[in-house]
Design a protein around this motif. Structure first.
Motif, PDB file in Angstrom:
ATOM      1  N   VAL A   1      -0.363  -6.014  15.919  1.00 16.53           N
ATOM      2  CA  VAL A   1      -1.168  -7.203  15.594  1.00 16.53           C
ATOM      3  C   VAL A   1      -2.414  -7.315  16.464  1.00 16.53           C
ATOM      4  CG1 VAL A   1       0.782  -8.522  14.686  1.00 16.53           C
ATOM      5  CG2 VAL A   1       0.234  -8.659  17.133  1.00 16.53           C
ATOM      6  N   SER A   2      -2.473  -6.532  17.547  1.00 17.55           N
ATOM      7  CA  SER A   2      -3.645  -6.595  18.414  1.00 17.55           C
ATOM      8  C   SER A   2      -4.794  -5.741  17.895  1.00 17.55           C
ATOM      9  CB  SER A   2      -3.279  -6.133  19.834  1.00 17.55           C
ATOM     10  OG  SER A   2      -2.959  -4.748  19.849  1.00 17.55           O
ATOM     11  N   ARG A   3      -4.552  -4.964  16.835  1.00 17.14           N
ATOM     12  CA  ARG A   3      -5.588  -4.094  16.280  1.00 17.14           C
ATOM     13  C   ARG A   3      -5.755  -4.377  14.789  1.00 17.14           C
ATOM     14  NH1 ARG A   3      -3.718   1.867  17.701  1.00 17.14           N
ATOM     15  NH2 ARG A   3      -5.502   2.295  16.323  1.00 17.14           N
ATOM     16  N   PRO A   4      -6.951  -4.184  14.258  1.00 14.62           N
ATOM     17  CA  PRO A   4      -7.141  -4.357  12.808  1.00 14.62           C
ATOM     18  C   PRO A   4      -6.256  -3.398  12.020  1.00 14.62           C
ATOM     19  CG  PRO A   4      -9.251  -4.190  13.950  1.00 14.62           C
ATOM     20  CD  PRO A   4      -8.200  -3.833  14.952  1.00 14.62           C
ATOM     21  N   LEU A   5      -5.731  -3.876  10.900  1.00 13.38           N
ATOM     22  CA  LEU A   5      -4.875  -3.026  10.072  1.00 13.38           C
ATOM     23  C   LEU A   5      -5.582  -1.740   9.658  1.00 13.38           C
ATOM     24  CD1 LEU A   5      -3.107  -5.503   7.610  1.00 13.38           C
ATOM     25  CD2 LEU A   5      -2.052  -4.215   9.468  1.00 13.38           C
ATOM     26  N   GLN A   6      -6.897  -1.843   9.430  1.00 15.20           N
ATOM     27  CA  GLN A   6      -7.642  -0.700   8.924  1.00 15.20           C
ATOM     28  C   GLN A   6      -7.709   0.445   9.936  1.00 15.20           C
ATOM     29  OE1 GLN A   6      -8.514  -3.848   8.786  1.00 15.20           O
ATOM     30  NE2 GLN A   6      -8.608  -4.311   6.591  1.00 15.20           N
ATOM     31  N   ASP A   7      -7.375   0.155  11.209  1.00 20.79           N
ATOM     32  CA  ASP A   7      -7.348   1.220  12.209  1.00 20.79           C
ATOM     33  C   ASP A   7      -6.202   2.189  11.967  1.00 20.79           C
ATOM     34  OD1 ASP A   7      -9.516   0.111  13.385  1.00 20.79           O
ATOM     35  OD2 ASP A   7      -8.518  -0.497  15.240  1.00 20.79           O
ATOM     36  N   LYS A   8      -5.201   1.730  11.228  1.00 23.30           N
ATOM     37  CA  LYS A   8      -4.026   2.556  10.956  1.00 23.30           C
ATOM     38  C   LYS A   8      -4.194   3.284   9.629  1.00 23.30           C
ATOM     39  CE  LYS A   8      -1.456   1.017  14.455  1.00 23.30           C
ATOM     40  NZ  LYS A   8      -0.868   1.862  15.495  1.00 23.30           N
ATOM     41  N   GLN A   9      -3.982   4.579   9.655  1.00 19.30           N
ATOM     42  CA  GLN A   9      -4.051   5.347   8.423  1.00 19.30           C
ATOM     43  C   GLN A   9      -2.757   5.238   7.624  1.00 19.30           C
ATOM     44  OE1 GLN A   9      -6.775   7.097   7.136  1.00 19.30           O
ATOM     45  NE2 GLN A   9      -7.769   5.880   8.747  1.00 19.30           N
ATOM     46  N   PHE A  10      -1.613   5.235   8.324  1.00 19.76           N
ATOM     47  CA  PHE A  10      -0.307   5.142   7.675  1.00 19.76           C
ATOM     48  C   PHE A  10       0.636   4.322   8.557  1.00 19.76           C
ATOM     49  CE2 PHE A  10      -2.029   8.758   5.439  1.00 19.76           C
ATOM     50  CZ  PHE A  10      -1.531   8.602   4.155  1.00 19.76           C
ATOM     51  N   PHE A  11       1.645   3.748   7.921  1.00 17.82           N
ATOM     52  CA  PHE A  11       2.666   2.970   8.619  1.00 17.82           C
ATOM     53  C   PHE A  11       4.030   3.610   8.361  1.00 17.82           C
ATOM     54  CE2 PHE A  11      -0.854   0.178   8.058  1.00 17.82           C
ATOM     55  CZ  PHE A  11      -0.859  -0.659   9.161  1.00 17.82           C
ATOM     56  N   GLY A  12       4.771   3.857   9.436  1.00 20.75           N
ATOM     57  CA  GLY A  12       6.101   4.440   9.307  1.00 20.75           C
ATOM     58  C   GLY A  12       7.099   3.672  10.149  1.00 20.75           C
TER      59      GLY A  12
ATOM     60  N   SER B   1       0.814  -1.214   0.000  1.00 21.35           N
ATOM     61  CA  SER B   1       0.000   0.000   0.000  1.00 21.35           C
ATOM     62  C   SER B   1       0.851   1.268   0.000  1.00 21.35           C
ATOM     63  CB  SER B   1      -0.904   0.011   1.237  1.00 21.35           C
ATOM     64  OG  SER B   1      -1.578   1.257   1.356  1.00 21.35           O
ATOM     65  N   PRO B   2       0.401   2.321  -0.713  1.00 22.12           N
ATOM     66  CA  PRO B   2       1.101   3.608  -0.620  1.00 22.12           C
ATOM     67  C   PRO B   2       0.951   4.255   0.748  1.00 22.12           C
ATOM     68  CG  PRO B   2      -0.851   3.808  -1.999  1.00 22.12           C
ATOM     69  CD  PRO B   2      -0.673   2.354  -1.712  1.00 22.12           C
ATOM     70  N   ARG B   3       0.121   3.643   1.621  1.00 25.75           N
ATOM     71  CA  ARG B   3       0.045   4.113   3.001  1.00 25.75           C
ATOM     72  C   ARG B   3       1.180   3.538   3.853  1.00 25.75           C
ATOM     73  NH1 ARG B   3      -4.882   6.457   4.484  1.00 25.75           N
ATOM     74  NH2 ARG B   3      -6.449   6.450   2.832  1.00 25.75           N
ATOM     75  N   TYR B   4       1.956   2.628   3.278  1.00 24.45           N
ATOM     76  CA  TYR B   4       3.116   2.079   3.987  1.00 24.45           C
ATOM     77  C   TYR B   4       4.372   2.819   3.546  1.00 24.45           C
ATOM     78  CZ  TYR B   4       6.559  -0.815   6.158  1.00 24.45           C
ATOM     79  OH  TYR B   4       7.607  -1.223   6.954  1.00 24.45           O
ATOM     80  N   ILE B   5       4.997   3.551   4.460  1.00 26.87           N
ATOM     81  CA  ILE B   5       6.230   4.290   4.149  1.00 26.87           C
ATOM     82  C   ILE B   5       7.259   4.055   5.252  1.00 26.87           C
ATOM     83  CG2 ILE B   5       5.219   6.060   2.658  1.00 26.87           C
ATOM     84  CD1 ILE B   5       4.960   7.886   5.063  1.00 26.87           C
ATOM     85  N   GLY B   6       7.287   2.810   5.750  1.00 18.80           N
ATOM     86  CA  GLY B   6       8.161   2.480   6.865  1.00 18.80           C
ATOM     87  C   GLY B   6       9.499   1.926   6.430  1.00 18.80           C
ATOM     88  N   HIS B   7       9.624   0.609   6.461  1.00 22.46           N
ATOM     89  CA  HIS B   7      10.910  -0.028   6.175  1.00 22.46           C
ATOM     90  C   HIS B   7      11.093  -0.256   4.667  1.00 22.46           C
ATOM     91  CE1 HIS B   7      11.882  -0.559  10.393  1.00 22.46           C
ATOM     92  NE2 HIS B   7      10.647  -0.975  10.597  1.00 22.46           N
TER      93      HIS B   7
ATOM     94  N   LEU C   1      15.336  10.377  18.962  1.00 23.54           N
ATOM     95  CA  LEU C   1      14.448   9.537  18.168  1.00 23.54           C
ATOM     96  C   LEU C   1      13.826  10.375  17.051  1.00 23.54           C
ATOM     97  CD1 LEU C   1      13.470   6.552  18.417  1.00 23.54           C
ATOM     98  CD2 LEU C   1      11.431   7.448  19.545  1.00 23.54           C
ATOM     99  N   ILE C   2      13.825   9.842  15.824  1.00 22.13           N
ATOM    100  CA  ILE C   2      13.267  10.563  14.680  1.00 22.13           C
ATOM    101  C   ILE C   2      12.429   9.618  13.819  1.00 22.13           C
ATOM    102  CG2 ILE C   2      15.183  12.230  14.603  1.00 22.13           C
ATOM    103  CD1 ILE C   2      16.307  10.710  12.207  1.00 22.13           C
ATOM    104  N   LEU C   3      11.541  10.178  13.006  1.00 17.82           N
ATOM    105  CA  LEU C   3      10.754   9.398  12.057  1.00 17.82           C
ATOM    106  C   LEU C   3      11.580   9.121  10.808  1.00 17.82           C
ATOM    107  CD1 LEU C   3       7.269  11.166  12.206  1.00 17.82           C
ATOM    108  CD2 LEU C   3       7.920   9.008  13.278  1.00 17.82           C
ATOM    109  N   ARG C   4      11.381   7.937  10.245  1.00 19.44           N
ATOM    110  CA  ARG C   4      12.126   7.510   9.054  1.00 19.44           C
ATOM    111  C   ARG C   4      11.123   7.026   8.017  1.00 19.44           C
ATOM    112  NH1 ARG C   4      13.350   2.177   8.173  1.00 19.44           N
ATOM    113  NH2 ARG C   4      15.107   1.625   6.831  1.00 19.44           N
ATOM    114  N   HIS C   5      11.239   7.534   6.793  1.00 19.94           N
ATOM    115  CA  HIS C   5      10.255   7.233   5.753  1.00 19.94           C
ATOM    116  C   HIS C   5      10.956   6.667   4.520  1.00 19.94           C
ATOM    117  CE1 HIS C   5       8.922  10.725   8.161  1.00 19.94           C
ATOM    118  NE2 HIS C   5       7.785  10.059   8.220  1.00 19.94           N
ATOM    119  N   THR C   6      10.615   5.431   4.176  1.00 19.24           N
ATOM    120  CA  THR C   6      11.137   4.807   2.966  1.00 19.24           C
ATOM    121  C   THR C   6      10.095   4.971   1.862  1.00 19.24           C
ATOM    122  OG1 THR C   6      12.305   3.191   4.322  1.00 19.24           O
ATOM    123  CG2 THR C   6      12.090   2.696   1.987  1.00 19.24           C
TER     124      THR C   6
END
Length: 641
Positions: free
Chosen positions: A554-565, A88-94, A603-608
């Motif tokens: 994993v304890s929450r539905p994926l759809q609860d997350k708008q984006f992944f970083g 998904s384009p909502r995934y910008i983590g690793h 600590l900083i945010l990292r976006h791939t």
């Protein structure tokens, strides 16, 4: 959606797609080649009767087995829905994204044949494909990739970049120590160095020339002489003696150091331990802006020369795991030439596990290098003169690690090791009578059909090789084909950078936002600190709370997350005092608050930014804009009393 320049898009058939848009194409291909595989089985010896009767499916035990299998597969399928949505384009983590269809289908297509790429006996087709995939990657790096050339490169696949880095260390040590074994044997017919120190510190090209001369000498000698001298030299090699005995036999020599940037992957520490050199022989180089400080490298090498401390290799990184920064590879290559001329030779290895495929942006179809102005005309800032010079210098390095399962958009595990001159691999050859037969072949492709002789693994899947080779045939590794994929990611990174600057301006009343380093590639970091806060520990606590909104849970539905970083840290020991002060001051943080209680780093945010659909021109959507809108709303909610 902001008006970003649109790059030449890769074909729409490249991926299954965020919405599964190409499901019909994938299903059609899988069914077609499954049937083709079944026909192959039936036509192997069609006179053989079926071993499983047509009535078997009606038996109770058959039906019970099928029921258990279906139940377990359904449970697995349900569990996998909790997986990270890399597609998904909502995934910008690793460093993960959707998979290239040609590579995915080739991988799946090959699995039922179950080839083992240890040798052609177990994989007569996919061993060749693996060697050819290595040549494809060699051409991308600028290495010679014509098998008719005596100095042609060689590459093979690994489970990942870590194993490729081990192979680099192994080959570099063999190449460094072999001239000492020749010198110690005293073969008068070869142009040997004058003493053990000079033999141990040759330029890699000189060492390879000695390996080649030795093999030619053996080929011309009679059988008896060939056997006696080969045994004598083999007994003097470091691979036979071991490190302790080798250095005891040559007391004028010291175990060599591995020089690597402080941002280097932890596999280098593991590799030094595995090789027997020890962690103490890994020396981490100071950096400037998270890139190797070329002046500090020069000073380190001067000290090594002065103290007669050998250097095994210097590692440069093309796309650091945390920040995507690119080391000055050209400066490292220049340092090798300078110090080799003074008697301190060493290998240059590039850990391009992440950034290797960016080289496709600089390559023409014939393998030649594109002028920087032609590349830069397609982007706002990429490539900087420094990044262009570093990428162009790949061709002069001795070996490289590249991960097709990262920016190559292929299934795990598909790492790769490539060395510039395949003649060095003769030093790695291992014999196993039940697998390998006869002496090493002179023909390039035939030589490596006994692949297991030269690599670390014993058994390895041929399916990964098929996936890499086919994907890179469908999308050749030049700017007009495969290069269209990393071009999209660079455009996304430039758009992300610009949007982050606007975000910082819009949010300044609530939070200070800083891009700590100008991005070299398609990975952008963002440092955040609530407005008015001066304490690093409080800034880190704020970032951790924000990251809870961006991580997979994993304890929450994926759809609860708008984006992944994802997150990483800035360490003062890596940054240096000046860079640490610059970043903390820009964030409004007090440098004196660095210390214990988890505040020794920031600590900083990292976006791939490797998903090709981050800027969706088809529907007029920028997921980058949506991400910053989401980030802003979450920050405001967190800071509202």
């Amino acid at each position: 959606m902001q008006d970003h320049p649109a790059p030449a898009r890769a074909p729409d058939a490249c991926f299954l797609g965020p919405y599964g848009e190409n499901d019909t194409l994938l299903e059609k291909l899988l069914v077609e080649f499954l049937r083709d595989h079944v026909y192959w089985r039936r036509n192997f010896h069609p006179e053989d009767p079926p071993a499983i009767s047509t009535a078997a499916a009606q038996r109770p035990d058959y039906q019970a087995f099928e029921a258990r299998m279906r139940r377990e597969l359904h449970q697995l399928s349900a569990a996998l829905k909790k997986s990270v949505p890399f597609h998904s384009p909502r995934y910008i983590g690793h460093m993960a994204s959707d998979l290239l269809l040609p590579g995915l289908v080739a991988h799946i297509l090959t699995l039922p044949y179950n080839p083992n790429n240890v040798s052609e006996d177990a994989a007569p087709v996919t061993v060749d494909l693996e060697v050819k995939a290595g040549l494809q990657l060699a051409g991308m790096l600028g290495y010679p990739n014509d098998p008719s050339r005596p100095d042609c490169a060689f590459g093979h696949l690994t489970s990942g970049g870590t194993l490729a880095n081990y192979q680099a260390l192994r080959l570099a040590l063999a190449l460094k120590a072999f001239p000492v074994a020749l010198w110690a044997s005293g073969i008068g017919d070869l142009p040997l160095p004058e003493d053990a120190w000079h033999a141990f510190n040759l330029h890699p090209r000189q060492s390879i020339a000695l390996v080649d001369a030795w093999q030619r000498w053996l080929a011309e000698a009679d059988a008896g002489m060939r056997r006696r001298w080969r045994e004598k030299v083999e007994r003097s090699r470091i691979e036979h003696l071991g490190l302790a005995a080798f250095f005891a036999l040559h007391p004028s020599l010291r175990p060599p150091k591995v020089l690597a940037p402080i941002t280097a992957h932890y596999s280098w520490s593991k590799g030094c331990k595995l090789l027997g050199l020890g962690r103490a022989q890994l020396e981490l180089l100071p950096q400037r802006g998270m890139r190797i400080d070329a002046a500090a490298l020069q000073e380190t090498l001067n000290r090594c020369l002065r103290e007669k401390q050998p250097v095994l290799m210097t590692v440069a990184v093309m796309g650091t795991t945390e920040y995507g920064t690119i080391d000055p590879i050209d400066a490292v290559v220049a340092a090798r030439e300078h110090f080799a001329a003074q008697g301190l030779g060493f290998c240059v290895h590039v850990d391009a596990a992440w950034g290797g495929y960016l080289a496709t942006l600089l390559r023409n179809a014939d393998g030649s290098l594109r002028p920087r102005e032609d590349v830069a005309a397609e982007f706002k800032r990429f490539p900087t003169p420094e990044v262009y010079a570093a990428t162009a210098a790949l061709a002069q390095t001795d070996s490289a690690t590249v991960d097709p399962h990262k920016l190559g958009y292929l299934p795990y595990g598909s790492g790769a090791f490539i060395c510039r001159d395949h003649r060095a691999t003769a030093l790695l050859s291992e014999e196993a009578d039940y697998v390998f037969h006869g002496s090493p072949a002179q023909d390039y492709m035939a030589r490596y059909r006994g692949l297991g002789q030269f690599i670390l693994e014993g058994s390895k899947s041929g399916a990964a090789a098929a996936g890499v080779y086919v994907a890179q045939r469908v999308l050749p590794l030049d700017h007009a084909h495969f290069g269209r994929l990393p071009a999209q990611t660079v455009h996304a990174a430039e758009a992300f950078h610009d949007r982050a600057l606007r975000f910082a301006e819009d949010m300044q009343a609530s939070v200070r936002a800083v891009i700590p380093f100008q991005p070299d590639s398609n990975l952008v970091c963002l440092a955040l600190n609530p407005a008015g806060n001066r304490d690093v520990a409080r800034a880190n606590a704020f970032l951790r709370r924000l990251y809870e909104e961006l991580r997979c849970d994993v304890s929450r539905p994926l759809q609860d997350k708008q984006f992944f970083g994802s997150v990483t840290t800035l360490r003062p020991d890596a940054l240096g005092t000046n860079e640490t002060r610059r970043i903390l001051e820009a964030l409004g943080l007090d440098i004196a608050s660095l210390g214990g209680d988890g505040s020794d780093r920031l600590l900083i945010l990292r976006h791939t930014l490797m998903n090709p659909y981050l800027i969706d021109h088809e529907n007029g959507i920028s997921y980058i804009d949506r991400y910053f809108d989401h980030l802003g709303s979450r920050i405001r909610a967190m800071l509202t009393p």
